[in-house]
Design an enzyme around this catalytic site. Structure first.
Site, PDB file in Angstrom:
ATOM      1  N   CYS A 107       1.053  -1.186   0.322  1.00  0.00           N
ATOM      2  CA  CYS A 107       0.402   0.050   0.062  1.00  0.00           C
ATOM      3  C   CYS A 107       0.306   1.001   0.195  1.00  0.00           C
ATOM      4  O   CYS A 107       1.668   1.844  -1.149  1.00  0.00           O
ATOM      5  CB  CYS A 107      -1.127   0.072   1.004  1.00  0.00           C
ATOM      6  SG  CYS A 107      -2.627   1.503   0.605  1.00  0.00           S
ATOM      7  N   HIS A 210      -3.766  -5.297   0.630  1.00  0.00           N
ATOM      8  CA  HIS A 210      -3.244  -6.371   1.880  1.00  0.00           C
ATOM      9  C   HIS A 210      -3.138  -7.437   2.043  1.00  0.00           C
ATOM     10  O   HIS A 210      -3.796  -7.947   2.386  1.00  0.00           O
ATOM     11  CB  HIS A 210      -3.874  -4.696   2.788  1.00  0.00           C
ATOM     12  CG  HIS A 210      -4.145  -4.055   2.854  1.00  0.00           C
ATOM     13  ND1 HIS A 210      -3.013  -2.818   3.709  1.00  0.00           N
ATOM     14  CD2 HIS A 210      -4.702  -2.600   1.629  1.00  0.00           C
ATOM     15  CE1 HIS A 210      -3.145  -1.826   3.510  1.00  0.00           C
ATOM     16  NE2 HIS A 210      -3.969  -1.373   2.240  1.00  0.00           N
ATOM     17  N   GLU A 212      -1.064  -8.525   4.819  1.00  0.00           N
ATOM     18  CA  GLU A 212      -1.346  -8.390   6.085  1.00  0.00           C
ATOM     19  C   GLU A 212      -2.829  -8.907   6.475  1.00  0.00           C
ATOM     20  O   GLU A 212      -2.694  -9.432   7.398  1.00  0.00           O
ATOM     21  CB  GLU A 212      -0.823  -7.338   6.214  1.00  0.00           C
ATOM     22  CG  GLU A 212      -1.571  -6.542   6.569  1.00  0.00           C
ATOM     23  CD  GLU A 212      -1.779  -6.182   5.291  1.00  0.00           C
ATOM     24  OE1 GLU A 212      -2.104  -4.194   5.782  1.00  0.00           O
ATOM     25  OE2 GLU A 212      -1.007  -6.133   4.050  1.00  0.00           O
TER      26      GLU A 212
END
Length: 233
Positions: A107, A210, A212
């Site tokens: 990001c 993303h 994560e």
């Protein structure tokens, strides 16, 4: 020995604090790496010491990159900036490239990499492009909201195959002008470049989505594993 990966800290100026989303650490651990949050510093000697010690660098998400870094005046629709974080990450990128240490951006990490290498950003995608794609999704963040097209003959195509990949998305900025040295490897249907790489380095890649938040998903673990494997190299 598991590779040690330095993660740039997320800054909360309102609370005068640094923090880290657990998914960054958990995702790296799941594929054989060790994540360590770095201190917030622009001290040149300390940053050199950090790059010498870590096996790889992960540029995390967070606040907006200051427009002054890509030659623009800050607009009202640009978010909060942290000049020290900008300086820290810019120097870390330079040092990591000099040492050919693996770098992975997520990001904001994609955005600062693009800016450091000479690219520019949209300060707010909706305002400046009118895109209809949901780039800034609501919770939960572990679901997918749009697709990107993986370009052929890229590292991501070697990992997933060319064609569509469903991703999550929570950003309001993005690449306007791609840095000359960077190559696109995934593009959204509105034309926004969503993944990049530097072909002449061992591993320098970044994605706008993303992993994560979706670290348990196979496509996220495959991507993180490719980074961790490069850090072992």
């Amino acid at each position: 020995m598991k590779p040690l990966i330095g993660l740039t800290p997320i800054v909360d100026a309102g609370r005068d604090s640094l923090w880290m989303l657990p998914g960054y650490m958990q995702g790296l651990e799941a594929v054989g790496g060790i994540g360590m949050m770095l201190p917030l510093t622009d001290d040149a000697a300390m940053l050199k010491d950090i790059v010498d010690r870590v096996d790889g660098l992960l540029l995390t998400g967070g606040n907006d990159v200051a427009p002054v870094l890509y030659g623009e005046t800050k607009e009202t629709f640009c978010g909060e900036n942290d000049p020290r974080r900008d300086r820290m990450e810019a120097r870390l990128i330079e040092l990591a490239l000099q040492a050919d240490k693996p770098v992975f951006g997520i990001c904001r990490g994609l955005q600062i990499l693009n800016v450091v290498l000479g690219g520019t950003l949209y300060q707010d995608l909706k305002t400046q492009t009118g895109t209809e794609i949901t780039h800034s999704m609501d919770k939960p963040y572990d679901r997918t909201v749009h697709e990107v097209n993986i370009l052929p003959d890229t590292p991501l195509a070697a990992l997933y195959g060319p064609g569509p990949l469903a991703v999550n998305s929570r950003h309001h900025q993005g690449i306007k002008g791609l840095a000359p040295a960077l190559h696109a490897q995934a593009v959204a249907s509105d034309g926004l470049v969503e993944a990049v790489y530097l072909p002449e380095y061992r591993f320098v890649q970044a994605v706008q989505w993303h992993p994560e938040h979706r670290w348990k998903a196979e496509e996220s673990q495959s991507l993180l594993r490719s980074f961790v494997d490069a850090c072992r190299g």
